[in-house]
Design an enzyme around this catalytic site. Structure first.
Site, PDB file in Angstrom:
ATOM      1  N   GLU A   1       0.873  -1.440   0.007  1.00 48.06           N
ATOM      2  CA  GLU A   1      -0.009   0.425  -0.093  1.00 48.06           C
ATOM      3  C   GLU A   1       0.824   1.005  -0.364  1.00 48.06           C
ATOM      4  OE1 GLU A   1      -2.589   1.175   2.934  1.00 48.06           O
ATOM      5  OE2 GLU A   1      -4.033   2.353   1.808  1.00 48.06           O
TER       6      GLU A   1
ATOM      7  N   HIS B   1     -10.070   0.778  -0.244  1.00 43.24           N
ATOM      8  CA  HIS B   1     -10.492   1.701   1.114  1.00 43.24           C
ATOM      9  C   HIS B   1     -11.259   2.120   0.042  1.00 43.24           C
ATOM     10  CE1 HIS B   1      -7.365   3.828   1.972  1.00 43.24           C
ATOM     11  NE2 HIS B   1      -7.008   3.173   2.402  1.00 43.24           N
TER      12      HIS B   1
ATOM     13  N   HIS C   1     -15.143   4.228   9.265  1.00 42.57           N
ATOM     14  CA  HIS C   1     -14.445   5.001   8.113  1.00 42.57           C
ATOM     15  C   HIS C   1     -15.294   4.935   6.932  1.00 42.57           C
ATOM     16  CE1 HIS C   1     -10.680   2.638   9.131  1.00 42.57           C
ATOM     17  NE2 HIS C   1      -9.917   3.227   8.283  1.00 42.57           N
TER      18      HIS C   1
ATOM     19  N   ASP D   1      -8.012  -3.552   7.322  1.00 44.95           N
ATOM     20  CA  ASP D   1      -7.471  -3.259   7.282  1.00 44.95           C
ATOM     21  C   ASP D   1      -6.690  -3.113   8.771  1.00 44.95           C
ATOM     22  OD1 ASP D   1      -5.623  -0.461   6.406  1.00 44.95           O
ATOM     23  OD2 ASP D   1      -6.808   1.115   6.548  1.00 44.95           O
TER      24      ASP D   1
HETATM   25 ZN   LIG Z   1      -4.632   3.433   3.239  1.00 46.76          ZN
END
Ligand SMILES: [Zn+2]
Length: 382
Positions: free
Chosen positions: A130, A214, A249, A270
């Site tokens: 990531e 995400h 989130h 995550d």
């Molecule tokens: Zn991230």
């Protein structure tokens, strides 16, 4: 039939359909058949799950930063991975991508070596980088000092991977042709931490980008005149997007909206070190992060990953997004395997598939046991 054994449950979800009172026959690491319990051959050892239990494809999580009080960035070793895998397995995850948050080239190399050393039978299906090729305008909790454009050495490192590899990047900051170079050698590419416009995202999709990391978080928001990556994602029927369904989130209404698009949802955690761990705080790039419920929060209030586990993600998907359980199970496994190009071996309970399974009680999503490559670990989550 000497080495065949069977696991029976009241409900067996094979990734497409639910079979009642069915047994999954396993030989070594693979599934050989699904049969009615009454038809299991007498020579086969049969284990029957408690009344009402479900058996389903084991969860696959493409975004696991840590677990069991271990952060992969800090402990990118086979033993660190083993602790992370064990922590998540309690919650039904039988395959994960060890996820490295933006870090140095050397750290990326060490992390890749660790994943190569772990092997898929250990429950590590590959690696997710990531970053670090991200937008400086959307770093989230990534260390801005690590964010950079890819060097020739970075490209060579990624192309040297011989495990399932996912790279989250901001298309607008990488050189022309970079996405196509990665996808041409089988690397999955996802947009994330990006300020890409709608047109830039469409172009990245044409270059082989297939994922959105995400969705909604750390990317250009939906706007009337510049719809950005979110609209482009939801129009792309061959694309997949990660959802962190923790109620923090993203507002559930936004995720319900996303589910009406054409792209395919994936449940991700995550996850950070507190998942399956005992400590309430940890350190990320020198900053203290505190667990509060299923959230991980930095002192400035910014979310730093989550303390969500996959069983909880499936539960929340049903409870918050009005998704049928079988759909949520597909988002947690079948669809994830398809995204990774592993859909012919993982994510289903069918003959020829690896015996990666989770047994649980619904609707609380209490995990009873898991199997990885046919081997059980009856560590129930509580
Ligand atoms: Zn991230």
């Amino acid at each position: 039939m000497r080495s065949v054994h069977a696991i029976a449950a009241d409900q067996v979800f094979d990734g497409d359909n639910v079979h009642r009172h069915t047994a999954v026959l396993i030989e070594e690491d693979s599934i050989v058949a699904l049969v009615p319990v009454s038809e299991v051959p007498a020579a086969v050892t049969l284990s029957t799950l408690p009344a009402g239990a479900w058996l389903a494809p084991g969860f696959i999580d493409v975004q696991v930063n840590g677990g069991g009080d271990v952060l992969f960035n800090d402990t990118p070793t086979p033993s660190g991975l083993a602790r992370i895998v064990a922590a998540h397995r309690r919650f039904g995850t039988t395959g994960l991508l060890a996820t490295l948050i933006s870090d140095s080239h050397q750290k990326m190399r060490t992390a890749l070596d660790a994943v190569h050393g772990a092997g898929p039978s250990a429950g590590v299906l590959g690696i997710h980088f990531e970053g670090p090729f991200l937008s400086r305008e959307r770093p989230g909790v990534h260390d801005p000092a690590m964010i950079r454009t890819p060097s020739a050495e970075d490209l060579a490192l990624l192309m040297s991977s011989h495990t399932t590899t996912l790279v989250t990047l901001a298309p607008e900051v990488v050189p022309p042709g970079f996405i196509a170079q990665l996808t041409a050698c089988g690397i999955r590419v996802a947009l994330g931490h990006s300020m890409a416009t709608y047109d830039q995202t469409r172009f990245a999709l044409s270059q082989g980008l297939t994922g959105f990391t995400h969705l909604f978080n750390a990317m250009r928001p939906l706007e009337s005149r510049e719809p950005g990556p979110i609209a482009a994602a939801l129009e792309a029927e061959d694309a997949f997007f990660g959802m962190i369904v923790d109620g923090a989130h993203v507002h559930p209404a936004m995720l319900r909206l996303a589910l009406r698009g054409k792209a395919k949802p994936l449940l991700v955690t995550d996850a950070m070190p507190p998942v399956g761990g005992s400590q309430e705080t940890f350190t990320l790039f020198g900053q203290a992060i505190k667990r509060e419920g299923s959230s991980c929060i930095r002192a400035d209030g910014r979310l730093a990953g989550s303390a969500l586990d996959m069983a909880c993600a499936v539960h929340n998907c049903v409870a918050m997004l009005d998704v049928p359980l079988t759909c949520a199970l597909r988002y947690a496994s079948t669809q994830v395997a398809n995204f990774l190009g592993l859909g012919d071996r993982f994510g289903r309970l069918k003959p020829g598939y690896r015996a990666d399974m989770v047994a649980f009680h619904a609707p609380a999503m209490r995990v009873i046991a898991t199997w990885v490559a046919g081997r059980t670990s009856a560590g129930a989550a509580d």
